[in-house]
Design an enzyme around this catalytic site. Structure first.
Site, short mmCIF file in Angstrom:
data_model
loop_
_atom_site.label_atom_id
_atom_site.label_comp_id
_atom_site.label_asym_id
_atom_site.label_seq_id
_atom_site.Cartn_x
_atom_site.Cartn_y
_atom_site.Cartn_z
N LEU A 1 78.39 14.10 -77.03
CA LEU A 1 79.24 13.05 -76.49
C LEU A 1 78.57 12.57 -75.21
CD1 LEU A 1 81.98 11.63 -77.03
CD2 LEU A 1 83.06 13.37 -75.60
N ASP A 2 78.34 11.28 -75.09
CA ASP A 2 77.66 10.74 -73.92
C ASP A 2 78.33 11.17 -72.63
OD1 ASP A 2 75.91 9.40 -75.57
OD2 ASP A 2 77.00 7.50 -75.47
N ALA A 3 77.54 11.28 -71.57
CA ALA A 3 78.07 11.68 -70.27
C ALA A 3 79.14 10.71 -69.77
CB ALA A 3 76.94 11.80 -69.24
N SER B 1 81.22 9.13 -71.63
CA SER B 1 82.38 9.17 -72.52
C SER B 1 83.19 10.42 -72.22
CB SER B 1 81.93 9.16 -73.98
OG SER B 1 81.19 8.00 -74.27
N ARG C 1 75.08 6.18 -79.46
CA ARG C 1 75.99 5.28 -78.75
C ARG C 1 76.64 4.27 -79.70
NH1 ARG C 1 75.65 5.81 -73.34
NH2 ARG C 1 76.47 3.72 -72.92
#
Length: 200
Positions: free
Chosen positions: A43-45, A47, A151
């Site tokens: 999970l992106d930083a 998000s 993403r």
């Protein structure tokens, strides 16, 4: 039975334990001491929301590579997305049917436009707060995808003209965030039924 850790990842926390040099984001190591844990689906930083971790390699593979690990059963990931603008019926249809990105067309998805009151959880304040433009309204979408391009959700909404302001992952492979507080985690032992659903 295998064990899974459900973590409500705050904004600004990486989905990795190592702290990269000159990185402005916080590593997972600040939340977990167990070095045997591995992230099952990044999970992106920037998000927030549900991050799954496990020390069980087979369980990790079943979650992250479902086509091979569990006879092609697709494990959906559901996101709560705050976007800039009010979505039209056409934009929602495009997101549901799949959009063409640089790395290929996305699979059909489930999409719903909802009010903030109809979200499945009460939202927490984000730090830092999202940028607000008084002249431009914002909306909330609930989107379920069945793949994991880089993403992907942000690129999908941007593609149809709905820039993403805030992204919260609500569920992965049937596991939900529910009322887990930001920065908190819980260990769960999978039931026999859950193992079967994952192809274990």
């Amino acid at each position: 039975m295998p064990t899974l850790v459900l973590f409500n990842k705050p904004y600004g926390v990486q989905s990795q334990f190592r702290d990269d040099d000159n990185n402005k984001f916080t590593p997972l190591a600040e939340f977990f001491d167990d070095k045997s844990l591995r992230v099952a689906g990044r999970l992106d930083a920037t998000s927030e929301g549900l991050l799954l971790l496990t020390a069980d390699g087979k369980l990790n593979k079943a979650i992250t590579h479902p086509p091979k690990a569990n006879s092609g059963r697709k494990q959906g990931k559901t996101y709560l997305i705050q976007v800039e603008g009010i979505p039209t019926a056409e934009q929602l249809t495009q997101l549901g049917r799949g959009v063409m990105l640089k790395d290929g067309k996305t699979l059909p998805a489930k999409i719903k436009h909802v009010s903030v009151e109809d979200l499945p959880i009460a939202l927490w304040p984000r730090h830092p707060p999202i940028r607000e433009r008084k002249s431009v309204p914002d909306s909330w979408l609930i989107l379920t995808i069945f793949e994991g391009k880089n993403r992907q959700v942000r690129r999908m909404t941007a593609h149809v003209g709905l820039p993403c302001l805030r992204l919260i992952r609500w569920s992965v492979a049937g596991f939900e965030l529910k009322d887990l507080a930001v920065g908190e985690s819980v260990h769960v032992s999978l039931s026999r039924e859950q193992c079967q659903q994952l192809g274990l």
